[in-house]
Write a protein that holds these residues in place. Structure first.
Motif, PDB file in Angstrom:
ATOM      1  N   ASP A 304      -0.776  -0.869   4.880  1.00 42.39           N
ATOM      2  CA  ASP A 304      -1.546   0.184   4.736  1.00 42.39           C
ATOM      3  C   ASP A 304      -0.723   1.177   3.861  1.00 42.39           C
ATOM      4  OD1 ASP A 304      -4.102  -0.085   6.024  1.00 42.39           O
ATOM      5  OD2 ASP A 304      -3.872   1.511   7.459  1.00 42.39           O
ATOM      6  N   ARG A 305       0.407   1.523   4.098  1.00 43.72           N
ATOM      7  CA  ARG A 305       1.171   2.346   3.217  1.00 43.72           C
ATOM      8  C   ARG A 305       1.403   1.698   1.673  1.00 43.72           C
ATOM      9  NH1 ARG A 305       6.229   1.973   1.927  1.00 43.72           N
ATOM     10  NH2 ARG A 305       6.754   0.777   3.722  1.00 43.72           N
ATOM     11  N   LYS A 306       1.801   0.374   1.809  1.00 44.28           N
ATOM     12  CA  LYS A 306       2.119  -0.166   0.405  1.00 44.28           C
ATOM     13  C   LYS A 306       0.583  -0.078  -0.535  1.00 44.28           C
ATOM     14  CE  LYS A 306       5.755  -3.445   1.947  1.00 44.28           C
ATOM     15  NZ  LYS A 306       6.855  -3.275   0.642  1.00 44.28           N
ATOM     16  N   VAL A 307      -0.450  -0.453   0.188  1.00 43.72           N
ATOM     17  CA  VAL A 307      -1.621  -0.558  -0.686  1.00 43.72           C
ATOM     18  C   VAL A 307      -2.100   0.859  -0.938  1.00 43.72           C
ATOM     19  CG1 VAL A 307      -4.080  -1.176  -0.544  1.00 43.72           C
ATOM     20  CG2 VAL A 307      -2.338  -2.882   0.219  1.00 43.72           C
ATOM     21  N   LEU A 308      -2.182   1.530  -0.011  1.00 44.81           N
ATOM     22  CA  LEU A 308      -2.576   3.014  -0.475  1.00 44.81           C
ATOM     23  C   LEU A 308      -1.665   3.741  -1.348  1.00 44.81           C
ATOM     24  CD1 LEU A 308      -3.730   3.941   3.224  1.00 44.81           C
ATOM     25  CD2 LEU A 308      -5.442   3.749   1.326  1.00 44.81           C
ATOM     26  N   ASP A 309      -0.309   3.600  -1.338  1.00 45.42           N
ATOM     27  CA  ASP A 309       0.471   4.399  -2.205  1.00 45.42           C
ATOM     28  C   ASP A 309       0.226   3.786  -3.837  1.00 45.42           C
ATOM     29  OD1 ASP A 309       1.763   5.702  -0.416  1.00 45.42           O
ATOM     30  OD2 ASP A 309       3.515   4.678  -0.451  1.00 45.42           O
ATOM     31  N   LYS A 310      -0.161   2.425  -3.866  1.00 42.48           N
ATOM     32  CA  LYS A 310      -0.415   1.694  -5.132  1.00 42.48           C
ATOM     33  C   LYS A 310      -1.877   2.406  -5.588  1.00 42.48           C
ATOM     34  CE  LYS A 310      -0.071  -1.072  -8.690  1.00 42.48           C
ATOM     35  NZ  LYS A 310       1.098  -0.723  -9.814  1.00 42.48           N
ATOM     36  N   ILE A 311      -2.772   2.570  -4.831  1.00 36.77           N
ATOM     37  CA  ILE A 311      -4.078   2.849  -5.159  1.00 36.77           C
ATOM     38  C   ILE A 311      -3.936   4.170  -5.697  1.00 36.77           C
ATOM     39  CG2 ILE A 311      -6.408   3.629  -4.230  1.00 36.77           C
ATOM     40  CD1 ILE A 311      -6.418   1.248  -2.519  1.00 36.77           C
ATOM     41  N   LYS A 312      -3.169   5.028  -4.695  1.00 37.71           N
ATOM     42  CA  LYS A 312      -2.973   6.620  -5.301  1.00 37.71           C
ATOM     43  C   LYS A 312      -2.463   6.760  -6.637  1.00 37.71           C
ATOM     44  CE  LYS A 312      -2.705   8.196  -0.375  1.00 37.71           C
ATOM     45  NZ  LYS A 312      -2.030   8.873   0.503  1.00 37.71           N
ATOM     46  N   GLU A 313      -1.287   5.892  -6.750  1.00 31.12           N
ATOM     47  CA  GLU A 313      -0.846   5.814  -8.323  1.00 31.12           C
ATOM     48  C   GLU A 313      -1.888   5.299  -9.324  1.00 31.12           C
ATOM     49  OE1 GLU A 313       2.427   3.071  -8.158  1.00 31.12           O
ATOM     50  OE2 GLU A 313       3.424   4.113  -6.747  1.00 31.12           O
ATOM     51  N   THR A 314      -2.824   4.735  -9.079  1.00 30.91           N
ATOM     52  CA  THR A 314      -3.973   4.127 -10.173  1.00 30.91           C
ATOM     53  C   THR A 314      -4.970   4.892 -10.555  1.00 30.91           C
ATOM     54  OG1 THR A 314      -2.744   1.890  -9.444  1.00 30.91           O
ATOM     55  CG2 THR A 314      -4.767   2.086 -10.804  1.00 30.91           C
ATOM     56  N   ILE A 315      -5.887   5.423  -9.304  1.00 26.91           N
ATOM     57  CA  ILE A 315      -6.723   5.820  -9.308  1.00 26.91           C
ATOM     58  C   ILE A 315      -6.713   7.382  -9.880  1.00 26.91           C
ATOM     59  CG2 ILE A 315      -7.908   4.483  -7.675  1.00 26.91           C
ATOM     60  CD1 ILE A 315      -7.897   6.571  -5.843  1.00 26.91           C
ATOM     61  N   THR A 316      -8.099   8.000 -10.274  1.00 27.24           N
ATOM     62  CA  THR A 316      -8.218   9.447 -10.457  1.00 27.24           C
ATOM     63  C   THR A 316      -8.395  10.241  -9.205  1.00 27.24           C
ATOM     64  OG1 THR A 316      -9.053   8.773 -12.633  1.00 27.24           O
ATOM     65  CG2 THR A 316      -9.545  11.133 -11.938  1.00 27.24           C
ATOM     66  N   ILE A 317      -7.494  10.920  -8.897  1.00 28.31           N
ATOM     67  CA  ILE A 317      -7.760  11.877  -7.585  1.00 28.31           C
ATOM     68  C   ILE A 317      -7.853  13.442  -8.150  1.00 28.31           C
ATOM     69  CG2 ILE A 317      -6.544  12.925  -5.612  1.00 28.31           C
ATOM     70  CD1 ILE A 317      -5.031  10.275  -5.367  1.00 28.31           C
ATOM     71  N   LYS A 318      -9.008  13.831  -7.672  1.00 28.35           N
ATOM     72  CA  LYS A 318      -9.644  15.086  -8.294  1.00 28.35           C
ATOM     73  C   LYS A 318      -9.398  16.023  -7.097  1.00 28.35           C
ATOM     74  CE  LYS A 318     -12.816  14.062 -12.028  1.00 28.35           C
ATOM     75  NZ  LYS A 318     -14.034  14.151 -12.271  1.00 28.35           N
ATOM     76  N   ASP A 319      -8.661  17.095  -7.246  1.00 29.85           N
ATOM     77  CA  ASP A 319      -8.645  18.203  -6.276  1.00 29.85           C
ATOM     78  C   ASP A 319      -9.971  19.026  -5.963  1.00 29.85           C
ATOM     79  OD1 ASP A 319      -5.962  17.852  -5.653  1.00 29.85           O
ATOM     80  OD2 ASP A 319      -5.441  19.313  -6.951  1.00 29.85           O
ATOM     81  N   LYS A 320     -10.091  19.163  -4.867  1.00 24.12           N
ATOM     82  CA  LYS A 320     -11.449  19.870  -4.579  1.00 24.12           C
ATOM     83  C   LYS A 320     -11.205  21.161  -3.556  1.00 24.12           C
ATOM     84  CE  LYS A 320     -16.262  19.370  -3.348  1.00 24.12           C
ATOM     85  NZ  LYS A 320     -17.367  18.237  -2.927  1.00 24.12           N
ATOM     86  N   LYS A 321     -11.584  22.180  -4.055  1.00 28.63           N
ATOM     87  CA  LYS A 321     -11.228  23.369  -2.990  1.00 28.63           C
ATOM     88  C   LYS A 321     -12.372  23.416  -1.886  1.00 28.63           C
ATOM     89  CE  LYS A 321      -8.611  26.079  -6.230  1.00 28.63           C
ATOM     90  NZ  LYS A 321      -8.344  27.330  -7.067  1.00 28.63           N
ATOM     91  N   ILE A 322     -11.912  23.875  -0.722  1.00 33.13           N
ATOM     92  CA  ILE A 322     -12.743  23.995   0.362  1.00 33.13           C
ATOM     93  C   ILE A 322     -12.173  24.898   1.288  1.00 33.13           C
ATOM     94  CG2 ILE A 322     -11.965  21.942   1.635  1.00 33.13           C
ATOM     95  CD1 ILE A 322     -14.744  21.207   2.419  1.00 33.13           C
ATOM     96  N   THR A 323     -12.931  25.434   2.226  1.00 34.19           N
ATOM     97  CA  THR A 323     -12.374  26.223   3.263  1.00 34.19           C
ATOM     98  C   THR A 323     -12.335  25.475   4.425  1.00 34.19           C
ATOM     99  OG1 THR A 323     -14.513  26.990   4.288  1.00 34.19           O
ATOM    100  CG2 THR A 323     -13.688  28.135   2.616  1.00 34.19           C
ATOM    101  N   SER A 324     -11.416  25.690   5.528  1.00 34.23           N
ATOM    102  CA  SER A 324     -11.105  24.898   6.638  1.00 34.23           C
ATOM    103  C   SER A 324     -12.382  24.821   7.517  1.00 34.23           C
ATOM    104  CB  SER A 324      -9.973  25.581   7.457  1.00 34.23           C
ATOM    105  OG  SER A 324     -10.263  26.752   7.857  1.00 34.23           O
TER     106      SER A 324
END
Length: 330
Positions: A304-324
């Motif tokens: 999980d860690r290896k695959v997810l770390d690689k995905i996070k490096e590759t894709i576009t991650i957009k910050d989205k503000k939200i209240t708790s």
């Protein structure tokens, strides 16, 4: 011995195995000979029991064991030779004819099996997943401040100043929200790629296989209740395995050792124990590394860690503000 395959649909197979007497008779003879060497019967010296008596007492069990050996070997060889990528293991078919356990008979065994679907998946920069930036609400902050003050009052301890408490609460909530956002990002990435892969699984077969594999530990009702979550996890495992291969990743011994060490350290910290001697950690890690089930769990975590770390490096991650408050409604 003859084994034939019938394709029921894209993922479901029926395997029919026909076993002739010559396929198992030598194995029966060897099993009975072994029984004769070790059997103890009153009135006979060990190893001198008449073969006819051994056969009368143990003959049917030897036949069953010998035929089961042929079944196991034949199925394994066929699956390997045909390069079948199966989900779970073959199950006895509901169409199985009645078996009469008599030496000299031919036997027919029918099995249901399910193929693993082909996973076609790419991880691309254009793949977009939101990462939530969570802000605290005044209500949430106020409630935590009141709880901390009450904690000091109940224990008749001198409380920190209001400014110190507010600063402490702000930092604590910030860390909690960071962890919640990371958890949600991981979940959303998994869901994104499971949906992108568009996998179809042989669900009826998998339900039967789960029931058989757990050997009475769970009921059909338990499986029905938990099946939606299981099927999503199972799809992610297939996607993750494909991406491990695509990325050229492998789980090494060192990966498992470090994961076990991190787990042990975390467990001690949960009990408020810090500065644990290195030899204690090493001993605990050694125990985990000998436990097959623990190793399987760690193996999945490392993948999980290896695959997810690689995905996070590759894709576009957009910050989205939200209240708790809104975040917990997701």
């Amino acid at each position: 011995m003859n084994l034939t395959k019938k394709q029921i649909d894209d993922l479901n197979l029926e395997l029919t195995l026909e076993i002739a007497p010559e396929d198992y008779q030598e194995a029966v003879r060897k099993k009975l000979a072994e029984r004769r060497r070790t059997a103890e019967f009153k009135g006979f010296r060990k190893g001198m029991v008449p073969a006819s008596l051994i056969k009368r007492v143990y003959g049917e069990q030897a036949l069953v064991d010998a035929v089961n050996d042929v079944i196991t070997t034949s199925l394994d060889n066929y699956i390997n030779e045909q390069k079948l990528h199966l989900l779970g293991e073959p199950l006895g078919s509901e169409n199985q004819p009645e078996v009469e356990w008599v030496e000299g008979n031919s036997f027919t065994f029918i099995f249901d099996a399910a193929l693993s679907p082909e996973v076609k998946i790419e991880v691309e920069a254009g793949d977009t997943v939101n990462k939530y930036v969570i802000s605290s609400t005044a209500k949430e902050k106020s409630a935590m401040i009141e709880n901390i003050k009450k904690y000091y009052e109940d224990r008749k301890e001198e409380a920190k100043s209001d400014e110190e408490i507010e600063k402490d609460v702000t930092e604590r909530l910030k860390e909690e929200h960071r962890q919640e956002a990371e958890w949600r990002l991981t979940k959303d990435i998994r869901d994104f790629y499971v949906q992108k892969a568009g996998l179809t699984l042989p669900e009826a077969f998998l339900k039967r296989w789960l029931l058989a594999a757990n050997q009475g530990k769970i009921t059909a009702e338990d499986i029905e209740k938990d099946f939606p979550g299981f099927i999503e996890d199972f799809k992610w495992q297939l996607v993750r395995g494909t991406l491990m291969e695509k990325f050229g990743f492998k789980v090494e011994h060192e990966d498992l050792y470090e994961a076990a060490k991190a787990y042990v350290t975390y467990q001690y910290a949960m009990y408020g124990i810090g500065n644990v001697p290195e030899d204690m950690i090493t001993e605990a890690v050694g125990n985990i590394m000998k436990d097959r089930r623990q190793l399987e769990r760690l193996h999945e975590q490392v993948e999980d860690r290896k695959v997810l770390d690689k995905i996070k490096e590759t894709i576009t991650i957009k910050d989205k503000k939200i209240t708790s408050e809104k975040f917990r409604e997701l």
